[in-house]
Design a protein around this motif. Sequence first.
Motif, PDB file in Angstrom:
ATOM      1  N   PRO A 134     -18.041  -5.572  -5.799  1.00  0.00           N
ATOM      2  CA  PRO A 134     -17.171  -4.156  -5.452  1.00  0.00           C
ATOM      3  C   PRO A 134     -15.677  -4.564  -5.374  1.00  0.00           C
ATOM      4  O   PRO A 134     -15.449  -5.700  -4.789  1.00  0.00           O
ATOM      5  CB  PRO A 134     -17.674  -3.717  -4.348  1.00  0.00           C
ATOM      6  CG  PRO A 134     -19.068  -4.387  -4.199  1.00  0.00           C
ATOM      7  CD  PRO A 134     -19.067  -5.542  -4.921  1.00  0.00           C
ATOM      8  N   PHE A 135     -14.859  -3.536  -5.864  1.00  0.00           N
ATOM      9  CA  PHE A 135     -13.418  -3.926  -5.890  1.00  0.00           C
ATOM     10  C   PHE A 135     -12.641  -2.656  -5.686  1.00  0.00           C
ATOM     11  O   PHE A 135     -13.293  -1.580  -5.713  1.00  0.00           O
ATOM     12  CB  PHE A 135     -12.796  -4.369  -7.262  1.00  0.00           C
ATOM     13  CG  PHE A 135     -13.199  -3.250  -8.504  1.00  0.00           C
ATOM     14  CD1 PHE A 135     -12.161  -2.497  -8.726  1.00  0.00           C
ATOM     15  CD2 PHE A 135     -14.482  -3.350  -9.163  1.00  0.00           C
ATOM     16  CE1 PHE A 135     -12.380  -1.467  -9.665  1.00  0.00           C
ATOM     17  CE2 PHE A 135     -14.652  -2.215 -10.269  1.00  0.00           C
ATOM     18  CZ  PHE A 135     -13.463  -1.339 -10.432  1.00  0.00           C
ATOM     19  N   LYS A 136     -11.356  -2.799  -5.425  1.00  0.00           N
ATOM     20  CA  LYS A 136     -10.452  -1.670  -5.136  1.00  0.00           C
ATOM     21  C   LYS A 136      -9.109  -2.097  -5.545  1.00  0.00           C
ATOM     22  O   LYS A 136      -8.537  -3.177  -5.274  1.00  0.00           O
ATOM     23  CB  LYS A 136     -10.281  -1.163  -3.573  1.00  0.00           C
ATOM     24  CG  LYS A 136      -9.324  -0.204  -3.291  1.00  0.00           C
ATOM     25  CD  LYS A 136      -9.566   0.059  -1.890  1.00  0.00           C
ATOM     26  CE  LYS A 136     -10.812   0.613  -1.435  1.00  0.00           C
ATOM     27  NZ  LYS A 136     -10.825   1.115   0.233  1.00  0.00           N
ATOM     28  N   LEU A 137      -8.484  -1.403  -6.425  1.00  0.00           N
ATOM     29  CA  LEU A 137      -7.094  -1.742  -7.055  1.00  0.00           C
ATOM     30  C   LEU A 137      -6.286  -0.434  -6.643  1.00  0.00           C
ATOM     31  O   LEU A 137      -6.715   0.991  -6.745  1.00  0.00           O
ATOM     32  CB  LEU A 137      -7.213  -1.817  -8.507  1.00  0.00           C
ATOM     33  CG  LEU A 137      -7.961  -3.171  -9.126  1.00  0.00           C
ATOM     34  CD1 LEU A 137      -8.660  -3.084 -10.245  1.00  0.00           C
ATOM     35  CD2 LEU A 137      -7.436  -4.463  -8.624  1.00  0.00           C
ATOM     36  N   ASN A 138      -4.915  -0.857  -6.252  1.00  0.00           N
ATOM     37  CA  ASN A 138      -4.087   0.132  -6.157  1.00  0.00           C
ATOM     38  C   ASN A 138      -2.836  -0.017  -6.890  1.00  0.00           C
ATOM     39  O   ASN A 138      -2.266  -1.289  -7.242  1.00  0.00           O
ATOM     40  CB  ASN A 138      -3.575   0.232  -4.485  1.00  0.00           C
ATOM     41  CG  ASN A 138      -4.799   0.245  -3.478  1.00  0.00           C
ATOM     42  OD1 ASN A 138      -5.379  -0.682  -3.302  1.00  0.00           O
ATOM     43  ND2 ASN A 138      -4.906   1.361  -3.136  1.00  0.00           N
ATOM     44  N   TYR A 139      -2.338   1.221  -7.599  1.00  0.00           N
ATOM     45  CA  TYR A 139      -1.132   1.228  -8.299  1.00  0.00           C
ATOM     46  C   TYR A 139      -0.231   2.135  -8.023  1.00  0.00           C
ATOM     47  O   TYR A 139      -0.563   3.522  -7.524  1.00  0.00           O
ATOM     48  CB  TYR A 139      -1.468   1.479  -9.845  1.00  0.00           C
ATOM     49  CG  TYR A 139      -2.472   0.502 -10.508  1.00  0.00           C
ATOM     50  CD1 TYR A 139      -2.005  -0.656 -10.956  1.00  0.00           C
ATOM     51  CD2 TYR A 139      -3.981   0.622 -10.323  1.00  0.00           C
ATOM     52  CE1 TYR A 139      -2.883  -1.490 -11.623  1.00  0.00           C
ATOM     53  CE2 TYR A 139      -4.590  -0.338 -10.689  1.00  0.00           C
ATOM     54  CZ  TYR A 139      -4.289  -1.471 -11.313  1.00  0.00           C
ATOM     55  OH  TYR A 139      -5.160  -2.522 -11.957  1.00  0.00           O
ATOM     56  N   THR A 140       1.085   2.088  -7.692  1.00  0.00           N
ATOM     57  CA  THR A 140       2.166   3.037  -7.845  1.00  0.00           C
ATOM     58  C   THR A 140       2.757   3.576  -8.863  1.00  0.00           C
ATOM     59  O   THR A 140       3.164   2.692  -9.764  1.00  0.00           O
ATOM     60  CB  THR A 140       3.348   2.359  -6.705  1.00  0.00           C
ATOM     61  OG1 THR A 140       2.694   1.856  -5.752  1.00  0.00           O
ATOM     62  CG2 THR A 140       4.304   3.239  -6.442  1.00  0.00           C
ATOM     63  N   VAL A 141       2.741   4.951  -8.925  1.00  0.00           N
ATOM     64  CA  VAL A 141       3.176   5.694 -10.392  1.00  0.00           C
ATOM     65  C   VAL A 141       4.354   6.633  -9.881  1.00  0.00           C
ATOM     66  O   VAL A 141       4.182   7.168  -8.827  1.00  0.00           O
ATOM     67  CB  VAL A 141       2.257   6.474 -10.818  1.00  0.00           C
ATOM     68  CG1 VAL A 141       2.696   7.201 -11.776  1.00  0.00           C
ATOM     69  CG2 VAL A 141       1.032   5.596 -11.407  1.00  0.00           C
ATOM     70  N   ILE A 142       5.540   6.330 -10.485  1.00  0.00           N
ATOM     71  CA  ILE A 142       6.533   7.259 -10.276  1.00  0.00           C
ATOM     72  C   ILE A 142       6.680   8.344 -11.352  1.00  0.00           C
ATOM     73  O   ILE A 142       6.723   8.364 -12.386  1.00  0.00           O
ATOM     74  CB  ILE A 142       7.936   6.620 -10.404  1.00  0.00           C
ATOM     75  CG1 ILE A 142       8.072   5.344  -9.417  1.00  0.00           C
ATOM     76  CG2 ILE A 142       9.125   7.297  -9.991  1.00  0.00           C
ATOM     77  CD1 ILE A 142       7.880   5.650  -7.805  1.00  0.00           C
TER      78      ILE A 142
END
Length: 212
Positions: A134-142
């Motif tokens: 199981p995984f979790k990925l976070n990305y910031t988008v402007i």
Amino acid sequence: MVRLNYFHSTVVVMLMLPLAAPVLAHNIKVSQDVAATFHIEPHHNPKAGEPSQAWFALTHRGGAIIPLAQCDCKLAIHLEPHEEGEVPSLERSLKAIAVETYQGIPSAEIIFPKPGAYELELSGKPKAGANFQPFKLNYTVIVTAGAASTTSSPTEKIAGQYRHSEASATSQKAISSTRQLSPWLAPLAIGGAIVGIGAVGFMLQRFKTKRP
């Protein structure tokens, strides 16, 4: 010879830049034994009120693609700043697409409601038969302002149309009432003038009678 080698290296780098640009536009992160290549159209420059397509090319350690069919994946979208565990601002269902060299990877169409910073959180766990963790990925988008975000919302447009219709109806009622009264205006004016003239004549007559 040194100058020639330097010139040759510079030319090679310049020729490779157009080929490297698409790769540099992607965002790669790793969680557990899963790596994800993230991209959002158009060109990592989404605009508020306009559709943007985000996709995630998931690969297992060793390079094997993890298709959406093998992943119980979820995408949560938070308007920044936000607290951990806060209800997402947006949630979008994922669908499998084929893009570049990837087949069946998860993607989602997103319409960001307003400009600002957003966090895209992709989490997933293996379905039966898959063997990744199981995984979790976070990305910031402007998100920048778009043409659609500067226009009135459908609700505001409907309200404006209603106010305009209501004002028009009121104006029409006033005009109609004036038209209904107009046939009576002339007789009333004439009658008032006659009464006024009679009153003036009566006063003059009394004034003459009282004089010695």
